[in-house]
Scaffold this active site. Structure first.
Site, PDB file in Angstrom:
ATOM      1  N   GLY A   9       0.431  -1.212   0.279  1.00  0.00           N
ATOM      2  CA  GLY A   9       0.263  -0.028  -0.382  1.00  0.00           C
ATOM      3  C   GLY A   9       0.811   1.152   0.184  1.00  0.00           C
ATOM      4  O   GLY A   9       2.037   1.445  -0.459  1.00  0.00           O
ATOM      5  N   ASN A  10       0.056   2.306   0.052  1.00  0.00           N
ATOM      6  CA  ASN A  10       0.690   3.423  -0.004  1.00  0.00           C
ATOM      7  C   ASN A  10       2.179   4.102   1.471  1.00  0.00           C
ATOM      8  O   ASN A  10       2.567   4.707   1.837  1.00  0.00           O
ATOM      9  CB  ASN A  10      -0.150   4.773  -0.134  1.00  0.00           C
ATOM     10  CG  ASN A  10      -0.464   4.936  -1.482  1.00  0.00           C
ATOM     11  OD1 ASN A  10      -0.207   4.746  -2.305  1.00  0.00           O
ATOM     12  ND2 ASN A  10      -2.312   4.480  -1.507  1.00  0.00           N
ATOM     13  N   GLY A 106      -7.353   1.378  -8.858  1.00  0.00           N
ATOM     14  CA  GLY A 106      -6.272   0.841  -7.876  1.00  0.00           C
ATOM     15  C   GLY A 106      -6.421  -0.899  -7.698  1.00  0.00           C
ATOM     16  O   GLY A 106      -7.439  -1.315  -7.863  1.00  0.00           O
ATOM     17  N   ASP A 108      -5.800  -2.654  -5.100  1.00  0.00           N
ATOM     18  CA  ASP A 108      -6.284  -2.806  -3.855  1.00  0.00           C
ATOM     19  C   ASP A 108      -8.148  -3.094  -4.027  1.00  0.00           C
ATOM     20  O   ASP A 108      -8.188  -3.624  -3.604  1.00  0.00           O
ATOM     21  CB  ASP A 108      -6.086  -1.912  -2.867  1.00  0.00           C
ATOM     22  CG  ASP A 108      -6.317  -0.479  -3.354  1.00  0.00           C
ATOM     23  OD1 ASP A 108      -6.264   0.158  -4.524  1.00  0.00           O
ATOM     24  OD2 ASP A 108      -5.665   0.384  -2.268  1.00  0.00           O
ATOM     25  N   ASP A 128     -12.467   0.835   3.008  1.00  0.00           N
ATOM     26  CA  ASP A 128     -11.181   0.288   2.151  1.00  0.00           C
ATOM     27  C   ASP A 128     -10.460   1.796   3.127  1.00  0.00           C
ATOM     28  O   ASP A 128     -10.818   2.792   2.818  1.00  0.00           O
ATOM     29  CB  ASP A 128     -10.788   0.319   1.325  1.00  0.00           C
ATOM     30  CG  ASP A 128      -9.242  -0.237   1.576  1.00  0.00           C
ATOM     31  OD1 ASP A 128      -8.470   0.526   2.781  1.00  0.00           O
ATOM     32  OD2 ASP A 128      -8.482  -0.760   0.883  1.00  0.00           O
ATOM     33  N   THR A 131      -4.494   5.011   4.233  1.00  0.00           N
ATOM     34  CA  THR A 131      -3.909   6.365   3.750  1.00  0.00           C
ATOM     35  C   THR A 131      -5.126   7.004   2.796  1.00  0.00           C
ATOM     36  O   THR A 131      -5.321   8.417   3.518  1.00  0.00           O
ATOM     37  CB  THR A 131      -2.819   6.201   2.764  1.00  0.00           C
ATOM     38  OG1 THR A 131      -1.944   5.182   3.276  1.00  0.00           O
ATOM     39  CG2 THR A 131      -2.231   7.577   1.963  1.00  0.00           C
ATOM     40  N   THR A 184      -8.362  21.567  21.239  1.00  0.00           N
ATOM     41  CA  THR A 184      -8.622  21.961  19.786  1.00  0.00           C
ATOM     42  C   THR A 184      -8.201  20.075  19.285  1.00  0.00           C
ATOM     43  O   THR A 184      -8.832  20.129  18.053  1.00  0.00           O
ATOM     44  CB  THR A 184      -7.407  22.471  19.183  1.00  0.00           C
ATOM     45  OG1 THR A 184      -7.319  24.275  19.729  1.00  0.00           O
ATOM     46  CG2 THR A 184      -6.892  22.339  18.190  1.00  0.00           C
TER      47      THR A 184
END
Length: 269
Positions: A9-10, A106, A108, A128, A131, A184
């Site tokens: 993957g990435n 892709g 994937d 999925d 990333t 925050t």
């Protein structure tokens, strides 16, 4: 067949050892930790060839990150014992698509769709969460219809920090401060975490309206369990869905020559 399925993957690479249709074990490793990844991959190749005991064995690599995949394949090529095949070069992904001409989804996404439909035997949505977040639809005939792509949780949090002067760098976690972020960091987590859940819910509703039926939803990816574990919209969370897609592609290629691609020719997968 004894199979080592590799999904590059990435950000991470997932390794899975199969004996026939049984997934013996799997592991997810960071691409940035290259030495650790290569060591573990070589170790699993050695296990693969030792347990095959002369029977058929193979390493099959799918990727959406060609530089990382090429480096891994080159390194594994130095480990004798099992041939290495590439999805899209040596093995096709046996799934029909209904996409625009020239579209190249892709690997994937297609492998996840293949595995989900083979498991569910009906129309389904595949989410999925890695990333990127992808939300895809497979119809009742097993045809990949496409879907949506959005930034993943880590990418969203990084962008908030890097593109602003005051927002901090934080790690994804499950918001537990109630409906209102009281600082925050809590507000950022609420926005990203519930933003992804809301995105998926709206897309599933759009797909259901177009299909005129409410499909089951299968989730996968490194962040899927954290984000969707208590979400009633999700029917199943399958962390190794891409690996099961690789297994299905290999199994079908053994019995159907039409699922094969000439080595080195490649395809849009």
């Amino acid at each position: 067949m004894n199979l080592l399925a590799v999904s590059v993957g990435n950000s991470t690479t997932r390794l899975g050892r199969f004996r026939g249709r049984e997934l013996l074990r799997s592991q997810r490793l960071m691409n940035a930790q290259q030495a650790v990844l290569l060591q573990q991959a070589r170790s699993m190749v050695e296990e693969l060839t030792a347990e095959a005991d002369g029977g058929p064995a193979a390493v099959v690599v799918a990727s959406v990150n060609e530089p990382a995949a090429r480096g891994l394949v080159d390194a594994l090529g130095e480990t004798p014992g099992a041939p290495i095949y590439r999805i899209g070069l040596d093995l096709a992904i046996p799934i029909e698509t209904a996409l625009a001409e020239g579209a190249t989804p892709g690997q994937d996404r297609l492998l996840n769709a293949l595995a989900a439909y083979e498991n569910m035997k009906q129309a389904c949505v595949v989410v999925d969460c890695g990333t990127a977040v992808t939300v895809d639809f497979v119809d009742g005939m097993g045809v990949f219809q496409g879907g949506a792509i959005a930034p993943g949780a880590g990418m969203q949090l990084a962008a908030l920090h890097e593109r602003t002067a005051a927002l901090p760098s934080i790690v994804l976690g499950r918001p537990d401060a109630g409906p209102f972020g009281k600082n925050t960091a809590e507000a950022m987590l609420n926005g990203v975490y519930f933003g992804i859940r809301g995105l998926v819910r709206i897309l599933v509703e759009r797909y259901a309206e177009a299909y005129e039926g409410y499909p089951p939803v299968v989730a996968t990816g490194g962040d899927a369990a954290l984000i969707f574990d208590d979400d009633e919209l999700i029917d199943r969370i399958v962390p190794d869905l891409t690996l099961w897609g690789i297994e299905a592609a290999c199994r079908r290629a053994l019995t159907d020559d039409e699922d094969r691609v000439e080595p080195g020719r490649g395809e849009d997968a």
